[in-house]
Design an enzyme around this catalytic site. Structure first.
Site, PDB file in Angstrom:
ATOM      1  CB  CYS A 283      -0.893   0.013   1.247  1.00 17.72           C
ATOM      2  SG  CYS A 283      -1.881  -1.421   1.443  1.00 17.72           S
TER       3      CYS A 283
HETATM    4  N1  SAJ Z   1       6.591   2.257   8.725  1.00 18.64           N
HETATM    5  C1  SAJ Z   1       7.596   3.081   9.223  1.00 18.64           C
HETATM    6  N2  SAJ Z   1       7.297   3.950  10.229  1.00 18.64           N
HETATM    7  C2  SAJ Z   1       6.030   4.037  10.756  1.00 18.64           C
HETATM    8  C3  SAJ Z   1       5.025   3.191  10.230  1.00 18.64           C
HETATM    9  C4  SAJ Z   1       5.319   2.314   9.224  1.00 18.64           C
HETATM   10  O1  SAJ Z   1       8.740   3.021   8.773  1.00 18.64           O
HETATM   11  O2  SAJ Z   1       5.828   4.826  11.678  1.00 18.64           O
HETATM   12  C5  SAJ Z   1       6.897   1.337   7.625  1.00 18.64           C
HETATM   13  C6  SAJ Z   1       6.657  -0.115   7.990  1.00 18.64           C
HETATM   14  O3  SAJ Z   1       7.800  -0.682   8.575  1.00 18.64           O
HETATM   15  C7  SAJ Z   1       6.348  -0.740   6.621  1.00 18.64           C
HETATM   16  C8  SAJ Z   1       5.679   0.399   5.867  1.00 18.64           C
HETATM   17  O4  SAJ Z   1       6.017   1.614   6.553  1.00 18.64           O
HETATM   18  O5  SAJ Z   1       7.527  -1.100   5.963  1.00 18.64           O
HETATM   19  C9  SAJ Z   1       4.163   0.275   5.801  1.00 18.64           C
HETATM   20  O6  SAJ Z   1       3.754   0.049   7.111  1.00 18.64           O
HETATM   21  P1  SAJ Z   1       2.190   0.181   7.539  1.00 18.64           P
HETATM   22  O7  SAJ Z   1       2.145   0.125   9.037  1.00 18.64           O
HETATM   23  O8  SAJ Z   1       1.580   1.340   6.874  1.00 18.64           O
HETATM   24  O9  SAJ Z   1       1.576  -1.185   7.066  1.00 18.64           O
HETATM   25  P2  SAJ Z   1       0.856  -1.585   5.718  1.00 18.64           P
HETATM   26  O10 SAJ Z   1       1.669  -1.385   4.528  1.00 18.64           O
HETATM   27  O11 SAJ Z   1       0.328  -2.943   5.966  1.00 18.64           O
HETATM   28  O12 SAJ Z   1      -0.317  -0.522   5.624  1.00 18.64           O
HETATM   29  C10 SAJ Z   1      -1.607  -0.925   5.916  1.00 18.64           C
HETATM   30  C11 SAJ Z   1      -2.461   0.099   5.252  1.00 18.64           C
HETATM   31  N3  SAJ Z   1      -3.785  -0.429   5.172  1.00 18.64           N
HETATM   32  C12 SAJ Z   1      -4.487  -0.260   4.036  1.00 18.64           C
HETATM   33  O13 SAJ Z   1      -4.064   0.338   3.077  1.00 18.64           O
HETATM   34  C13 SAJ Z   1      -5.820  -0.863   4.004  1.00 18.64           C
HETATM   35  C14 SAJ Z   1      -2.453   1.417   6.009  1.00 18.64           C
HETATM   36  O14 SAJ Z   1      -3.524   2.251   5.532  1.00 18.64           O
HETATM   37  C15 SAJ Z   1      -2.651   1.203   7.477  1.00 18.64           C
HETATM   38  O15 SAJ Z   1      -2.577   2.471   8.143  1.00 18.64           O
HETATM   39  C16 SAJ Z   1      -1.549   0.291   7.981  1.00 18.64           C
HETATM   40  O16 SAJ Z   1      -1.757  -0.973   7.332  1.00 18.64           O
HETATM   41  C17 SAJ Z   1      -1.616   0.117   9.491  1.00 18.64           C
HETATM   42  O17 SAJ Z   1      -1.973   1.099  10.178  1.00 18.64           O
HETATM   43  O18 SAJ Z   1      -1.223  -0.958   9.937  1.00 18.64           O
END
Ligand code: SAJ
Length: 449
Positions: A283
């Site tokens: 995403c």
């Molecule tokens: N990440 C960071 N720092 C942060 C948060 C995340 O470096 O503070 C990195 C993570 O390690 C990862 C990437 O960003 O590599 C994405 O992380 P994510 O927590 O956003 O996880 P995703 O990719 O699974 O995003 C999903 C998304 N869900 C949908 O699109 C339906 C996102 O909208 C959600 O906010 C996220 O999950 C969530 O909150 O877990």
């Protein structure tokens, strides 16, 4: 009076509405991945008979044997649904002819130019147009740029002679699945719906309000498409912001983690994000580029998105620099050094490596002729940029002391970090496992050292 009654019953919307209310509507889900399969099961739990359609015959056959390829969907749910005759999987798109509603949950990746690849949506729209028979409620769920639903479905259908509110009803309803998130699963996540017409919205709300805890209606498909991209672009930009803050703190000898924790004590007006090795997943690295691309179509160049993408994509290179600096403290260079990457998955306690920064770091280190191994309790292997299968070690088979540098990239909860600390010669900690600020052999991102 009878004539009026007959007219109401013949109205496609009323007919479909009564089928949905009576759980007699035959519902379909196209795309049985981490979005489509959980949705299919929620539709089953709500009492509908569901046809799952996917182009991957292996997936179809394993589902029909009651197996699950999605961690969040237990096998017994699939087995029971099949036994009750409430679920079947198929790769036969002609089954669309039997459906009253269909939710489209297909991938929306980027192409090699970092631009939207909407081929899966286009393919699916053509299949629906070719096979639809009854008045059909279509709900597009795949994250995409504003205008997709209208351009790739409505315009195409109207051009072929189909009429909205008669032959079809059309909505955009963005998926919000967060794989592995135990707190928020498909049913409990509010579902935004933007209908092409009021009738489309009414039908979609009628169906999804029986399946999901909360439905949020907006004025158009474009608003719904934009809302999803806003959510994930917000996330990408804020992650990039904190990554850049981390680099600045390193330069200034400050500890970003301590600063974030202190800022997070503010009960309003602040939301913590955390630096990391880069941004992975299906995403966050992709969705903002859909918005960026559509903006350019409207002669609007979104600098925030571009800058965020650049910062996040550069983080893997920063990690390799930190590994190099750490090895230098021992008089070693990257070339021929034994480096262990801990974590291939893009986030903790899942097995998904899509867009994982760990894979970028692996490739950069290989180019620098380091000897790279990977450890991940959740990932058995992955393919490198040349398509070669790279085997991944499990945590209990690793002698940390045999490596010149151990790099923490994904904070899996099942790894023994005390043993890792004891045995490793040098550690580069990209995910704040070791919170102590001053341990000589630990080199932290955004750390005071
Ligand atoms: N990440 C960071 N720092 C942060 C948060 C995340 O470096 O503070 C990195 C993570 O390690 C990862 C990437 O960003 O590599 C994405 O992380 P994510 O927590 O956003 O996880 P995703 O990719 O699974 O995003 C999903 C998304 N869900 C949908 O699109 C339906 C996102 O909208 C959600 O906010 C996220 O999950 C969530 O909150 O877990």
């Amino acid at each position: 009076m009878i004539n009026i009654a007959v007219n109401i019953q013949e109205q496609p919307k009323e007919l479909l509405l009564s089928k949905i209310k009576a759980r007699e509507a035959k519902v379909g889900v196209i795309g049985l991945g981490y979005v489509g399969l959980p949705l299919a099961m929620e539709l089953v739990f709500a009492g509908y008979t569901v046809v799952g359609i996917d182009i991957d015959l292996t997936k179809v056959e394993s589902l029909n044997q009651g197996k699950s390829h999605i961690l969040d969907v237990p096998e017994e749910h699939i087995e029971k649904a099949i036994q009750r005759g409430q679920f079947q999987a198929t790769d036969d798109f002609s089954m669309i002819g039997e459906l009253d509603t269909v939710s489209v949950c297909v991938p929306t990746p980027l192409n090699e130019n970092q631009e939207p690849d909407i081929s899966f949506i286009t393919f699916t729209a053509e299949k629906i147009l070719a096979h639809m028979k009854n008045p059909l409620l279509i709900l597009l769920e795949s994250t995409t740029y504003p205008g997709t639903t209208r351009e790739l479905f409505a315009d195409k259908f109207e051009y072929s002679g189909k009429r909205v509110d008669e032959d079809y009803f059309l909505c955009f309803s963005p998926e919000r699945v967060d794989p592995g998130n135990e707190k928020f699963q498909t049913k409990s996540i509010p579902k935004v719906i933007g209908g092409l017409t009021p009738g489309s919205s009414e039908l979609a709300e009628s169906l999804y309000s029986k399946v999901l805890d909360e439905v949020v209606l907006v004025s158009s498909p474009e608003t719904a498409e934009m809302s999803k991209l806003l959510e994930n672009t917000f996330r990408s930009v804020n992650i990039a912001f904190v990554n850049e803050m981390a680099l600045m703190c390193e330069r200034m000898g400050l500890d970003i983690w301590e600063a974030i924790d202190a800022a997070a004590t503010k009960p309003f007006g602040f939301m913590p994000f955390y630096p990391g090795p880069g941004v992975g997943g299906h995403c966050i690295p992709l969705d903002p580029m859909y918005l960026h691309w559509k903006g350019k179509q409207n002669k609007f160049f979104n600098k925030f998105i571009e800058t965020a993408q650049e910062i996040n994509m550069n983080m893997p290179y920063h990690v390799v620099n930190k590994i190099q600096d750490a090895l230098n403290t021992q008089g070693k260079s990257l070339k021929d050094s034994q480096v262990l990457l801990v974590g291939a998955a893009y986030k903790a306690d899942i097995n998904d490596v899509r867009e994982s920064p760990s894979l970028d770091i692996y490739e950069i280190l290989k180019k620098q002729e380091a000897v790279v191994s990977v450890l991940d309790p959740f990932v058995a292997n992955f393919r490198d940029q040349n398509g070669k299968l790279v085997h991944v070690a499990k945590s209990d088979m690793c002698q940390f002391s045999q490596y010149d540098c151990v790099v923490l990239l994904t904070k899996h909860s099942t790894i023994n970090y005390d043993e890792l600390m004891k045995e490793s010669k040098i550690i580069v900690d990209m995910c704040h496992v070791y919170k102590e600020q001053k341990i000589d052999k630990v080199h932290r991102i955004g750390g005071g050292c």
